[in-house]
Design a protein around this motif. Structure first.
Motif, PDB file in Angstrom:
ATOM      1  N   GLY A   1       2.177   9.419  -5.216  1.00  0.00           N
ATOM      2  CA  GLY A   1       3.516  10.072  -6.295  1.00  0.00           C
ATOM      3  C   GLY A   1       3.017  11.444  -6.516  1.00  0.00           C
ATOM      4  N   ALA A   2       1.873  11.377  -7.058  1.00  0.00           N
ATOM      5  CA  ALA A   2       1.290  12.812  -7.606  1.00  0.00           C
ATOM      6  C   ALA A   2       1.375  13.964  -6.228  1.00  0.00           C
ATOM      7  CB  ALA A   2      -0.036  12.530  -8.278  1.00  0.00           C
ATOM      8  N   ILE A   3       0.800  13.637  -5.369  1.00  0.00           N
ATOM      9  CA  ILE A   3       1.194  14.410  -3.908  1.00  0.00           C
ATOM     10  C   ILE A   3       2.462  15.093  -3.775  1.00  0.00           C
ATOM     11  CG2 ILE A   3       0.644  14.632  -1.730  1.00  0.00           C
ATOM     12  CD1 ILE A   3      -1.892  12.949  -2.100  1.00  0.00           C
TER      13      ILE A   3
ATOM     14  N   MET B   1       0.661  -1.166  -0.072  1.00  0.00           N
ATOM     15  CA  MET B   1       0.131  -0.158  -0.008  1.00  0.00           C
ATOM     16  C   MET B   1       0.856   1.281   0.198  1.00  0.00           C
ATOM     17  SD  MET B   1       0.669   1.185   3.311  1.00  0.00           S
ATOM     18  CE  MET B   1      -0.571   2.484   3.220  1.00  0.00           C
ATOM     19  N   ALA B   2       0.380   2.382  -0.497  1.00  0.00           N
ATOM     20  CA  ALA B   2       1.010   3.516  -0.507  1.00  0.00           C
ATOM     21  C   ALA B   2       0.856   4.498   0.499  1.00  0.00           C
ATOM     22  CB  ALA B   2       0.651   4.367  -1.832  1.00  0.00           C
ATOM     23  N   HIS B   3       1.938   4.984   1.063  1.00  0.00           N
ATOM     24  CA  HIS B   3       1.865   6.001   2.484  1.00  0.00           C
ATOM     25  C   HIS B   3       3.172   6.675   2.312  1.00  0.00           C
ATOM     26  CE1 HIS B   3       1.964   6.833   6.752  1.00  0.00           C
ATOM     27  NE2 HIS B   3       0.736   6.734   6.632  1.00  0.00           N
TER      28      HIS B   3
ATOM     29  N   LEU C   1      -6.332  10.709   2.188  1.00  0.00           N
ATOM     30  CA  LEU C   1      -6.797  10.671   0.996  1.00  0.00           C
ATOM     31  C   LEU C   1      -6.279   9.475   0.170  1.00  0.00           C
ATOM     32  CD1 LEU C   1      -8.223  12.182  -1.266  1.00  0.00           C
ATOM     33  CD2 LEU C   1      -6.198  13.640  -1.463  1.00  0.00           C
ATOM     34  N   VAL C   2      -4.869   9.381   0.285  1.00  0.00           N
ATOM     35  CA  VAL C   2      -4.204   8.161  -0.422  1.00  0.00           C
ATOM     36  C   VAL C   2      -5.070   6.788  -0.147  1.00  0.00           C
ATOM     37  CG1 VAL C   2      -2.210   6.805  -0.838  1.00  0.00           C
ATOM     38  CG2 VAL C   2      -2.243   9.222  -0.773  1.00  0.00           C
ATOM     39  N   ASN C   3      -5.104   6.433   1.174  1.00  0.00           N
ATOM     40  CA  ASN C   3      -5.531   5.135   1.432  1.00  0.00           C
ATOM     41  C   ASN C   3      -7.040   4.918   1.475  1.00  0.00           C
ATOM     42  OD1 ASN C   3      -3.015   5.341   4.288  1.00  0.00           O
ATOM     43  ND2 ASN C   3      -2.892   4.257   2.099  1.00  0.00           N
TER      44      ASN C   3
ATOM     45  N   ALA D   1      -3.709   2.759  -7.689  1.00  0.00           N
ATOM     46  CA  ALA D   1      -4.745   3.944  -7.756  1.00  0.00           C
ATOM     47  C   ALA D   1      -3.936   5.040  -6.622  1.00  0.00           C
ATOM     48  CB  ALA D   1      -5.909   4.049  -7.724  1.00  0.00           C
ATOM     49  N   GLY D   2      -3.741   4.252  -5.425  1.00  0.00           N
ATOM     50  CA  GLY D   2      -3.341   4.832  -4.282  1.00  0.00           C
ATOM     51  C   GLY D   2      -1.906   5.110  -4.354  1.00  0.00           C
TER      52      GLY D   2
END
Length: 227
Positions: free
Chosen positions: A155-157, A1-3, A112-114, A149-150
């Motif tokens: 990365g975009a943030i 997961m992204a964090h 927002l990401v998660n 998507a997360g």
């Protein structure tokens, strides 16, 4: 997961304000929907179990590129739904930030990401099931797409916000972040497969937990009419 595993002061003030406002707006919409639509009893139990499981597995850190985790966000979204999934993402991020996994100021961005992971996984799963996909590929694909998507949003943030104190030009920062996103995409595939096995097992013992109870009842009624 992204964090986003950055410390306090890593983002400029305008970025902290922006992502915090967006995160608060998302949670506000979700809370309104939950209050308006109500919560079923089994959803409350699932939310509690999902939050505990997500937080527990999140503590398992792979010390690669600032830290790589799994947190079963896709699974949470599939089981608890998009609204509760977003709230669980907030709760897990609050406890994680308290333990030093990312700055408290980044709660809005990380939530927002998660939350995006949970919401996307839920709707992809429902769409694939309506297309008569089998439970394992539907849930594994949904979780993988949601987590991907997360990762892209994370990365975009980072690229949009920039990192205080970084000597990298924006182009070089983008390349570095792209590598981090790519690593998270690989983890998304692994977590997606794990999610597929979990959902497949739950569907075999409690199909109502994954929204298959009505579908199976309809198939039984149809077979009875045919007979």
């Amino acid at each position: 997961m992204a964090h986003i595993h950055l410390g306090e002061g890593s983002f400029p003030l305008w970025a902290l304000v922006l992502w915090t406002l967006v995160g608060v707006g998302l949670i506000g919409v979700v809370t309104y929907r939950v209050r308006k639509g109500g919560i079923k009893t089994h959803q409350i139990a699932l939310a509690g179990i999902g939050a505990a499981a997500s937080f527990a597995i999140f503590q398992l850190n792979l010390p690669v590129w600032g830290g790589i985790h799994m947190n079963l966000t896709g699974l949470v979204g599939i089981l608890a739904g998009p609204a509760l999934g977003a709230l669980i993402a907030l709760v897990v991020n609050i406890f994680s930030a308290a333990l030093g996994h990312g700055a408290v100021g980044l709660l809005g961005a990380n939530t927002l990401v998660n939350a995006t992971e949970a919401v996307v996984a839920y709707y992809i799963f429902k769409t694939l099931m309506r297309m008569d996909w089998d439970i394992f590929p539907a849930s594994a694909s949904a979780a993988t797409i949601g987590l991907s998507a997360g990762a892209v949003l994370m990365g975009a943030i980072i690229v949009i916000s920039g990192v205080n104190g970084s000597a990298l030009p924006r182009a070089d920062l983008t390349i570095a972040v792209a590598g981090l996103v790519g690593l998270n995409l690989g983890v998304a595939v692994i977590e997606g497969i794990l999610t597929g096995f979990v959902v497949q097992f739950l569907a075999s013992v409690r199909p109502d937990l994954v929204g298959l109870g009505d579908r199976q009842q309809g198939e039984e009624d149809l077979s009875g009419v045919t007979a």
